[in-house]
Design an enzyme around this catalytic site. Structure first.
Site, PDB file in Angstrom:
ATOM      1  N   CYS A   2     -38.616  -9.580 -31.433  1.00  0.00           N
ATOM      2  CA  CYS A   2     -38.959  -9.839 -32.835  1.00  0.00           C
ATOM      3  C   CYS A   2     -39.930 -11.019 -32.840  1.00  0.00           C
ATOM      4  O   CYS A   2     -40.113 -11.683 -31.827  1.00  0.00           O
ATOM      5  CB  CYS A   2     -37.730 -10.267 -33.622  1.00  0.00           C
ATOM      6  SG  CYS A   2     -36.387  -9.076 -33.548  1.00  0.00           S
ATOM      7  N   ARG A  27     -44.829  -7.612 -32.101  1.00  0.00           N
ATOM      8  CA  ARG A  27     -43.531  -7.872 -31.468  1.00  0.00           C
ATOM      9  C   ARG A  27     -42.388  -7.117 -32.149  1.00  0.00           C
ATOM     10  O   ARG A  27     -41.253  -7.131 -31.658  1.00  0.00           O
ATOM     11  CB  ARG A  27     -43.208  -9.378 -31.542  1.00  0.00           C
ATOM     12  CG  ARG A  27     -44.232 -10.253 -30.883  1.00  0.00           C
ATOM     13  CD  ARG A  27     -43.870 -11.725 -31.052  1.00  0.00           C
ATOM     14  NE  ARG A  27     -42.610 -12.026 -30.430  1.00  0.00           N
ATOM     15  CZ  ARG A  27     -42.451 -12.356 -29.171  1.00  0.00           C
ATOM     16  NH1 ARG A  27     -43.505 -12.437 -28.371  1.00  0.00           N
ATOM     17  NH2 ARG A  27     -41.260 -12.613 -28.677  1.00  0.00           N
ATOM     18  N   TRP A  74     -37.549  -6.167 -34.844  1.00  0.00           N
ATOM     19  CA  TRP A  74     -37.457  -5.019 -33.967  1.00  0.00           C
ATOM     20  C   TRP A  74     -35.967  -4.784 -33.787  1.00  0.00           C
ATOM     21  O   TRP A  74     -35.307  -5.524 -33.069  1.00  0.00           O
ATOM     22  CB  TRP A  74     -38.139  -5.335 -32.635  1.00  0.00           C
ATOM     23  CG  TRP A  74     -38.186  -4.188 -31.706  1.00  0.00           C
ATOM     24  CD1 TRP A  74     -37.479  -4.034 -30.553  1.00  0.00           C
ATOM     25  CD2 TRP A  74     -38.981  -3.037 -31.841  1.00  0.00           C
ATOM     26  NE1 TRP A  74     -37.786  -2.846 -29.987  1.00  0.00           N
ATOM     27  CE2 TRP A  74     -38.708  -2.204 -30.750  1.00  0.00           C
ATOM     28  CE3 TRP A  74     -39.912  -2.616 -32.800  1.00  0.00           C
ATOM     29  CZ2 TRP A  74     -39.315  -0.972 -30.584  1.00  0.00           C
ATOM     30  CZ3 TRP A  74     -40.522  -1.401 -32.628  1.00  0.00           C
ATOM     31  CH2 TRP A  74     -40.227  -0.598 -31.516  1.00  0.00           C
ATOM     32  N   ASN A 100     -34.686 -14.213 -32.716  1.00  0.00           N
ATOM     33  CA  ASN A 100     -35.245 -13.228 -31.787  1.00  0.00           C
ATOM     34  C   ASN A 100     -34.380 -13.265 -30.536  1.00  0.00           C
ATOM     35  O   ASN A 100     -34.323 -14.286 -29.861  1.00  0.00           O
ATOM     36  CB  ASN A 100     -36.700 -13.615 -31.449  1.00  0.00           C
ATOM     37  CG  ASN A 100     -37.270 -12.819 -30.299  1.00  0.00           C
ATOM     38  OD1 ASN A 100     -36.913 -11.668 -30.108  1.00  0.00           O
ATOM     39  ND2 ASN A 100     -38.166 -13.437 -29.542  1.00  0.00           N
ATOM     40  N   GLY A 101     -33.676 -12.177 -30.248  1.00  0.00           N
ATOM     41  CA  GLY A 101     -32.811 -12.156 -29.063  1.00  0.00           C
ATOM     42  C   GLY A 101     -31.539 -11.392 -29.372  1.00  0.00           C
ATOM     43  O   GLY A 101     -31.450 -10.681 -30.378  1.00  0.00           O
ATOM     44  N   GLU A 489     -50.794   5.471 -14.734  1.00  0.00           N
ATOM     45  CA  GLU A 489     -51.160   4.628 -15.877  1.00  0.00           C
ATOM     46  C   GLU A 489     -51.795   5.464 -16.991  1.00  0.00           C
ATOM     47  O   GLU A 489     -51.503   5.260 -18.175  1.00  0.00           O
ATOM     48  CB  GLU A 489     -52.104   3.510 -15.390  1.00  0.00           C
ATOM     49  CG  GLU A 489     -52.720   2.643 -16.454  1.00  0.00           C
ATOM     50  CD  GLU A 489     -51.713   1.798 -17.240  1.00  0.00           C
ATOM     51  OE1 GLU A 489     -50.512   1.815 -16.912  1.00  0.00           O
ATOM     52  OE2 GLU A 489     -52.141   1.162 -18.206  1.00  0.00           O
ATOM     53  N   LYS A 493     -50.311   5.642 -20.701  1.00  0.00           N
ATOM     54  CA  LYS A 493     -51.123   5.289 -21.887  1.00  0.00           C
ATOM     55  C   LYS A 493     -51.076   6.412 -22.905  1.00  0.00           C
ATOM     56  O   LYS A 493     -50.883   6.194 -24.089  1.00  0.00           O
ATOM     57  CB  LYS A 493     -52.590   5.041 -21.516  1.00  0.00           C
ATOM     58  CG  LYS A 493     -52.958   3.781 -20.824  1.00  0.00           C
ATOM     59  CD  LYS A 493     -52.959   2.536 -21.680  1.00  0.00           C
ATOM     60  CE  LYS A 493     -51.598   1.893 -21.641  1.00  0.00           C
ATOM     61  NZ  LYS A 493     -51.405   0.843 -20.700  1.00  0.00           N
ATOM     62  N   GLU A 496     -47.570   6.717 -24.561  1.00  0.00           N
ATOM     63  CA  GLU A 496     -47.093   5.668 -25.456  1.00  0.00           C
ATOM     64  C   GLU A 496     -47.852   5.602 -26.766  1.00  0.00           C
ATOM     65  O   GLU A 496     -47.272   5.255 -27.789  1.00  0.00           O
ATOM     66  CB  GLU A 496     -47.004   4.299 -24.776  1.00  0.00           C
ATOM     67  CG  GLU A 496     -48.286   3.675 -24.350  1.00  0.00           C
ATOM     68  CD  GLU A 496     -48.081   2.297 -23.724  1.00  0.00           C
ATOM     69  OE1 GLU A 496     -47.088   1.627 -24.021  1.00  0.00           O
ATOM     70  OE2 GLU A 496     -48.936   1.891 -22.927  1.00  0.00           O
ATOM     71  N   HIS A 512     -45.844  20.809  -4.945  1.00  0.00           N
ATOM     72  CA  HIS A 512     -44.394  20.680  -4.738  1.00  0.00           C
ATOM     73  C   HIS A 512     -43.617  20.730  -6.049  1.00  0.00           C
ATOM     74  O   HIS A 512     -42.485  20.273  -6.105  1.00  0.00           O
ATOM     75  CB  HIS A 512     -44.087  19.388  -3.986  1.00  0.00           C
ATOM     76  CG  HIS A 512     -44.721  19.347  -2.627  1.00  0.00           C
ATOM     77  ND1 HIS A 512     -44.253  20.089  -1.569  1.00  0.00           N
ATOM     78  CD2 HIS A 512     -45.824  18.694  -2.190  1.00  0.00           C
ATOM     79  CE1 HIS A 512     -45.034  19.869  -0.515  1.00  0.00           C
ATOM     80  NE2 HIS A 512     -45.995  19.026  -0.869  1.00  0.00           N
ATOM     81  N   LYS A 611     -44.366  -4.900 -27.862  1.00  0.00           N
ATOM     82  CA  LYS A 611     -45.303  -5.400 -26.840  1.00  0.00           C
ATOM     83  C   LYS A 611     -44.579  -5.946 -25.620  1.00  0.00           C
ATOM     84  O   LYS A 611     -44.974  -5.685 -24.494  1.00  0.00           O
ATOM     85  CB  LYS A 611     -46.193  -6.477 -27.467  1.00  0.00           C
ATOM     86  CG  LYS A 611     -47.201  -7.093 -26.520  1.00  0.00           C
ATOM     87  CD  LYS A 611     -48.284  -6.122 -26.148  1.00  0.00           C
ATOM     88  CE  LYS A 611     -49.301  -6.716 -25.199  1.00  0.00           C
ATOM     89  NZ  LYS A 611     -50.024  -5.663 -24.462  1.00  0.00           N
TER      90      LYS A 611
HETATM   91  O1  M6R Z   1     -45.500  -8.120 -20.483  1.00  0.00           O
HETATM   92  P1  M6R Z   1     -45.248  -7.256 -19.278  1.00  0.00           P
HETATM   93  O2  M6R Z   1     -46.488  -7.022 -18.477  1.00  0.00           O
HETATM   94  O3  M6R Z   1     -44.124  -7.735 -18.430  1.00  0.00           O
HETATM   95  O4  M6R Z   1     -44.816  -5.847 -19.872  1.00  0.00           O
HETATM   96  C1  M6R Z   1     -44.396  -4.804 -19.041  1.00  0.00           C
HETATM   97  C2  M6R Z   1     -44.353  -3.500 -19.777  1.00  0.00           C
HETATM   98  O5  M6R Z   1     -43.425  -3.553 -20.820  1.00  0.00           O
HETATM   99  C3  M6R Z   1     -45.710  -3.127 -20.343  1.00  0.00           C
HETATM  100  O6  M6R Z   1     -46.686  -3.076 -19.349  1.00  0.00           O
HETATM  101  C4  M6R Z   1     -45.645  -1.756 -21.071  1.00  0.00           C
HETATM  102  O7  M6R Z   1     -45.425  -0.746 -20.156  1.00  0.00           O
HETATM  103  C5  M6R Z   1     -46.933  -1.550 -21.865  1.00  0.00           C
HETATM  104  N1  M6R Z   1     -46.644  -1.098 -23.189  1.00  0.00           N
HETATM  105  C6  M6R Z   1     -47.872  -0.588 -21.265  1.00  0.00           C
HETATM  106  O8  M6R Z   1     -49.003  -0.349 -22.014  1.00  0.00           O
END
Ligand code: M6R
Length: 616
Positions: A2, A27, A74, A100-101, A489, A493, A496, A512, A611
């Protein structure tokens, strides 16, 4: 995760808090709220939905006051409802709290407080914490020279297990905020007779660039004219005031419709910043200031272990490839979330690395702590200065790419690839790599920003491809060696931000299993750079073609594909092996971005994602 913001000063608090919450929306964005201290009253407005919803609601009411706190949520405890939104009030109405937590022992505390007559309007752990402050406040004697408000928060926090970044108001103490942190970030902006407390610098940088990074277990007591820092054990802490080196424009979208697109286009500059001043004078190796380990000690390491999550984990995989290829040292890569519970045996001469953009990812932080507990030195590759990971690591390398706001990581990822390539060079030059090969490698890395600029020129063509492919529901991403992690990756991308099903595989693994997915309804994004495996890649593409699978080929200039093999061809400049993963990331970032836009998705705030993941 959050976002929290608090303001104390001479200005109206609400506009400053709302501006901060807007910047922290990455966040968490399921609900938002503010509370201002208005004379002898705490006035709360909160609402499920985005900060804009809250702003509209507030515009109808007059919420005046020069001290206030706000929150963008969040959801972790309790559903997304107005009642569960923060700030929460204690049942006696004396305290307001944003958090936040996660408070792990909230159920026991709630039962205890219920027996004492406290009541609850929400399902959150935060409301429990707020009532516990009220409980301690009621019992706390007034001691001369001590703030009863501060002491009741301190006492409360000694009883809680879990993680928190909090900011609290007390009706009896107008113009005061008490804030504290444990494993959730909190930064104090130090202004001229005003202070802003926030989860992240982007929420306060338009007001001040002077900041204090709170450490775990620290509390800060704010009034318009002063602040004091102390620990849970009541020890005073001398503050260290740092200066943020980026400005508010870095945290704005500027001319771009989304942060993600802005950050994709920032990559040439981001790469330049990530390598600035990090090459040795003889131009044959890398140089890192913050490793806190001598080259001699580094040279004794016989193994490296890399841990991270998500996109950063993909950066670990590329780094593994480059270190093993150029430095000939074995490297192991693990998901941080797995490593922390795996009890993996580690040789004492293993140097441990974590990679994290935010530096707050709880699994990565836990992996770092586990490695340190086992006696290993831990290096962090990290973007956010002063983050938990940066502070707890023994040494590290900052990415220096400025704030990354888009939930989908782009510029942070390619800068991690660049730094990983520099680490591989650094180690390789301590071992067998010759001076001239080192010079060639350095020159290749220096060319990366220009090569990325060239790749970015493909944006209009990739946008047109995206329009044709946005209607599909499944997509495969295939690549080999250092481009296998880029296939992973690319798939991540796309998943997500556009909610398409996508998978990444090493190209030769296709036969396979994944080959069963191939049909005219499942396109494949296929990395086929020139090089010794090119003919094998072409054979795999021919199999896909025979099964009528559409192919988007990402090739390099020297790779000549048989005519008609691929439906779409995206041609990247030829480049050194250490740079190729960086350049190859650009088309998959753009492709997922434009597909998501075409599908009407909220690119910067994808559903169900935040994030940085600060809860397990
Ligand atoms: O802040 P961090 O690099 O530790 O975050 C790790 C992952 O949560 C982050 O890379 C996530 O997979 C992203 N949304 C990818 O775009």
């Amino acid at each position: 995760m959050c976002g929290i913001v608090g303001y104390v000063g001479k200005q109206q608090a609400v506009p400053i808090i709302l501006e901060g919450l807007k910047r922290l929306e990455y966040r968490g964005y399921d609900s938002a709220g503010v509370c201002v201290q208005n004379g002898r009253k705490l006035k709360v407005e909160k609402k499920a939905g985005r900060v804009d919803n809250l702003a509209k609601k507030i515009a109808r009411h007059h919420l005046t006051g020069t001290t206030g706190i706000g929150h963008t949520r969040w959801a972790t405890h309790g559903g997304v409802t107005d009642a569960n939104a923060h700030p929460h009030l204690s049942s006696d109405g004396k305290f307001a709290l944003v958090h936040n937590g996660v408070i792990e022992n909230f159920a026991q505390i709630k039962a205890f407080l219920a027996r004492k007559g406290y009541t609850f309007r929400s399902e959150t752990d935060t409301e429990v914490l707020c009532n516990l402050i009220a409980y301690h406040f009621a019992k706390e004697p007034a001691v001369k020279g001590q703030s009863r408000f501060l002491e009741s928060v301190r006492k409360t926090l000694r009883h809680v297990e879990g993680t928190y970044g909090i900011a609290a108001l007390c009706v009896d103490f107008p113009e005061e905020i008490v804030a504290a942190r444990k494993a959730s970030p909190l930064i104090l902006g130090v202004g001229d007779n005003e202070y802003i407390i926030a989860s992240d610098a982007s929420a306060l940088v338009s007001h001040t660039q002077n900041v204090v990074y709170l450490k775990d277990g620290e509390l800060v007591h704010l009034t318009p004219s002063a602040f004091t820092l102390s620990t849970l054990d009541q020890a005073d802490v001398s503050p260290v005031v740092d200066t943020i080196t980026w400005s508010v424009t870095d945290a704005d979208k500027g001319k771009y419709p989304h942060f993600m697109l802005k950050e994709i286009f920032e990559q040439p500059a981001a790469l330049e910043n990530a390598m600035r001043g990090r090459f040795a004078a003889d131009g044959s190796t890398a140089n890192f200031g913050g490793l806190n380990i001598t080259p001699a000690e580094f040279a004794t390491m016989e193994r490296f272990m890399f841990c991270a999550c998500g996109t950063a984990w993909h950066a670990c995989l590329v780094t593994e490839h480059l270190i093993e290829r150029f430095a000939r040292i074995p490297v192991e890569v693990d998901y941080a979330s797995e490593f922390r519970y795996r009890n993996s045996p580690l040789d004492p001469r293993t140097l441990f690395f974590v990679i994290s953009q935010s530096g707050e990812t709880i699994d990565t932080l836990a992996a770092l702590r586990e490695a340190k507990r086992k006696g290993h030195r831990v290096m962090a590759i990290n973007n956010v200065v002063g983050s938990s990971i940066a502070r707890e690591a023994d040494g590290g390398i900052y990415q220096h790419v400025g704030p990354e706001i888009g939930v989908a990581s782009t510029k942070a990822f390619t800068s991690q690839l660049l730094i990983g390539a520099m680490v591989a060079l650094y180690v390789a030059r301590m071992r067998d790599m010759s001076f001239s090969d080192g010079v060639q490698y350095v020159n290749a890395l220096k060319s990366a920003p220009d090569l990325v600029r060239q790749a970015l020129k493909l944006a209009p063509r990739i946008k047109a491809i995206a329009k044709r492919y946005a209607k599909f529901h499944d997509m495969l991403f295939l690549g080999r060696l250092s481009l296998f992690p880029i296939a992973l990756e690319g798939a991540l991308k796309l998943k997500e931000i556009s909610y398409l099903h996508a998978e990444g595989y090493p190209a030769a693994e296709m036969k396979h299993g994944p080959i069963a997915l191939i049909s005219k309804k499942c396109p494949t994004v296929f990395f086929a750079p020139s090089g010794e495996l090119f003919n094998k890649l072409v054979s795999s593409m021919q199999e896909i073609k025979a099964l009528k699978g559409p192919i988007i080929a990402i090739v390099t200039a020297g790779a000549k594909l048989p005519k008609g093999l691929a439906d779409e061809v995206i041609t990247l400049p030829d480049c050194h092996e250490a740079v190729l993963p960086i350049i190859a990331s650009i088309p998959v970032q753009l492709l997922s971005y434009y597909i998501a836009v075409e599908r009407g998705c909220d690119v910067d705030k994808p559903r169900n994602l935040a994030k940085s993941v600060t809860v397990e």
